[in-house]
Design an enzyme around this catalytic site. Structure first.
Site, PDB file in Angstrom:
ATOM      1  N   ASP A 260       1.040  -1.224   0.012  1.00 38.90           N
ATOM      2  CA  ASP A 260       0.014   0.240  -0.048  1.00 38.90           C
ATOM      3  C   ASP A 260       0.997   1.111  -0.056  1.00 38.90           C
ATOM      4  O   ASP A 260       2.302   1.131   0.187  1.00 38.90           O
ATOM      5  CB  ASP A 260      -0.905  -0.161   1.283  1.00 38.90           C
ATOM      6  CG  ASP A 260      -1.657   1.309   1.359  1.00 38.90           C
ATOM      7  OD1 ASP A 260      -2.360   1.605   0.469  1.00 38.90           O
ATOM      8  OD2 ASP A 260      -1.621   1.772   2.366  1.00 38.90           O
TER       9      ASP A 260
ATOM     10  N   ASP B 229      -0.292   5.054   0.830  1.00 49.40           N
ATOM     11  CA  ASP B 229      -0.508   5.919   1.793  1.00 49.40           C
ATOM     12  C   ASP B 229      -0.374   5.517   3.274  1.00 49.40           C
ATOM     13  O   ASP B 229      -1.326   4.517   3.965  1.00 49.40           O
ATOM     14  CB  ASP B 229      -1.815   6.742   1.602  1.00 49.40           C
ATOM     15  CG  ASP B 229      -2.099   7.152   0.339  1.00 49.40           C
ATOM     16  OD1 ASP B 229      -1.107   8.293   0.018  1.00 49.40           O
ATOM     17  OD2 ASP B 229      -3.053   7.221  -0.373  1.00 49.40           O
TER      18      ASP B 229
HETATM   19  C1  BG6 Z   1      -5.832   5.660   0.125  1.00 50.20           C
HETATM   20  C2  BG6 Z   1      -6.083   6.316   1.229  1.00 50.20           C
HETATM   21  O1  BG6 Z   1      -4.546   5.275  -0.298  1.00 50.20           O
HETATM   22  O2  BG6 Z   1      -6.386   6.561  -1.169  1.00 50.20           O
HETATM   23  C3  BG6 Z   1      -7.404   7.314   1.524  1.00 50.20           C
HETATM   24  O3  BG6 Z   1      -5.588   5.677   2.296  1.00 50.20           O
HETATM   25  C4  BG6 Z   1      -7.734   8.142   0.084  1.00 50.20           C
HETATM   26  O4  BG6 Z   1      -7.472   8.116   2.580  1.00 50.20           O
HETATM   27  C5  BG6 Z   1      -7.617   6.993  -0.994  1.00 50.20           C
HETATM   28  O5  BG6 Z   1      -8.902   8.544   0.134  1.00 50.20           O
HETATM   29  C6  BG6 Z   1      -8.023   7.742  -2.459  1.00 50.20           C
HETATM   30  O6  BG6 Z   1      -6.780   8.813  -2.683  1.00 50.20           O
HETATM   31  P1  BG6 Z   1      -7.099   9.877  -3.894  1.00 50.20           P
HETATM   32  O7  BG6 Z   1      -5.701  10.578  -3.686  1.00 50.20           O
HETATM   33  O8  BG6 Z   1      -7.607   9.389  -5.084  1.00 50.20           O
HETATM   34  O9  BG6 Z   1      -8.111  10.898  -3.342  1.00 50.20           O
HETATM   35 MG    MG Z   2      -2.694   3.198   3.590  1.00 52.61          MG
END
Ligand code: BG6
Ligand code: MG
EC number: 5.4.2.6
Length: 233
Positions: free
Chosen positions: A13, A15
């Site tokens: 993963d 984030d």
């Molecule tokens: C995930 C995060 O990796 O990505 C979430 O854990 C986030 O918190 C999701 O909402 C979507 O991200 P993005 O950048 O497409 O808005």
């Molecule tokens: Mg994550």
């Protein structure tokens, strides 16, 4: 003596595992929610981790008792605003923001001949990876825009395994989100959880600084030797 098996791939993963952009997602959602008169805290934010942008907004609106308060166009506008706030926070992201333990693990995986994948539902993942200077480490990155389901559905991990050309049973997934652990487990991969409060991971660590290839390998091999027994009624 028989050789011990080796996993063929590790899928990360992004984030909250490779870098602390999970915090940026939280700060951006919190600012948007405040504008809508909804209060979200870090405990509530655990439910948003690993969940895509649209589903995150739905959960925030439900939390604030505003589930049906907005048109699809308004919701789209809220998502755009959140993304702009989030991207402002990304502006200074650099290789210095790679979390402890990640680079040594990537190097060990490459040395062991283990393929490396990314399974992030974030549409900003390519930019984040580029800002961190990590693109060349990854053999395959699942495309968040091509997914039908968000985590906890296993789609993204199955897609990553397919892209890497490995069977899920021969792969490890690393996650900081409860939804992510559920997704890895449902895919048939071996799950590694990063975070003190995560439940259900095959192997759980408190933070990425504890990630070490020899330990990870030993735990994975132990599970291969002794999989969870099937209980019969
Ligand atoms: C995930 C995060 O990796 O990505 C979430 O854990 C986030 O918190 C999701 O909402 C979507 O991200 P993005 O950048 O497409 O808005
Ligand atoms: Mg994550």
């Amino acid at each position: 003596m028989a050789m011990k098996p080796l996993p063929q791939a590790v899928v990360f993963d992004l984030d909250g595992v490779i870098t602390d952009t999970a915090e940026f997602h939280f700060l951006a959602w919190q600012q948007l929610a405040e504008k809508l008169g909804i209060c979200i805290d870090r405990a509530f934010n655990e439910q948003l981790k690993g969940v895509n942008r649209a589903d995150s907004l739905t959960r925030i609106l439900q939390h604030g008792g505003q589930a049906d308060a907005y048109t699809p166009a308004q919701r789209q506008q809220f998502m755009t605003e959140k993304n702009e706030l989030y991207r402002q926070l990304l502006a200074n992201l650099s290789p210095a923001d790679i979390l402890t333990g990640i680079l040594p693990l990537l190097a060990d995986l490459r040395a062991a001949g283990c393929r490396i994948g990314l399974a992030s539902v974030s549409e900003n993942a390519p930019q984040v990876l580029a800002s961190l200077g990590l693109c060349n480490w990854f053999d395959f990155c699942a495309d968040a825009r091509a997914l039908t389901h968000s985590k906890p559905h296993p789609e993204i991990f199955l897609t990553a395994c397919r892209g890497l050309g490995v069977a899920p049973a021969q792969a490890i997934g690393i996650e900081d989100a409860q939804a992510g652990i559920a997704a890895i487990n449902a895919s048939g991969m071996y799950s590694v959880g990063i975070g003190a409060t995560l439940a259900g991971a095959d192997y759980r660590l408190n933070h990425t600084g504890e990630l070490a290839w020899p330990d990870l390998l030993a735990h994975w091999q132990a599970k291969q030797a002794c999989p969870t027994p099937i209980t019969r009624s």
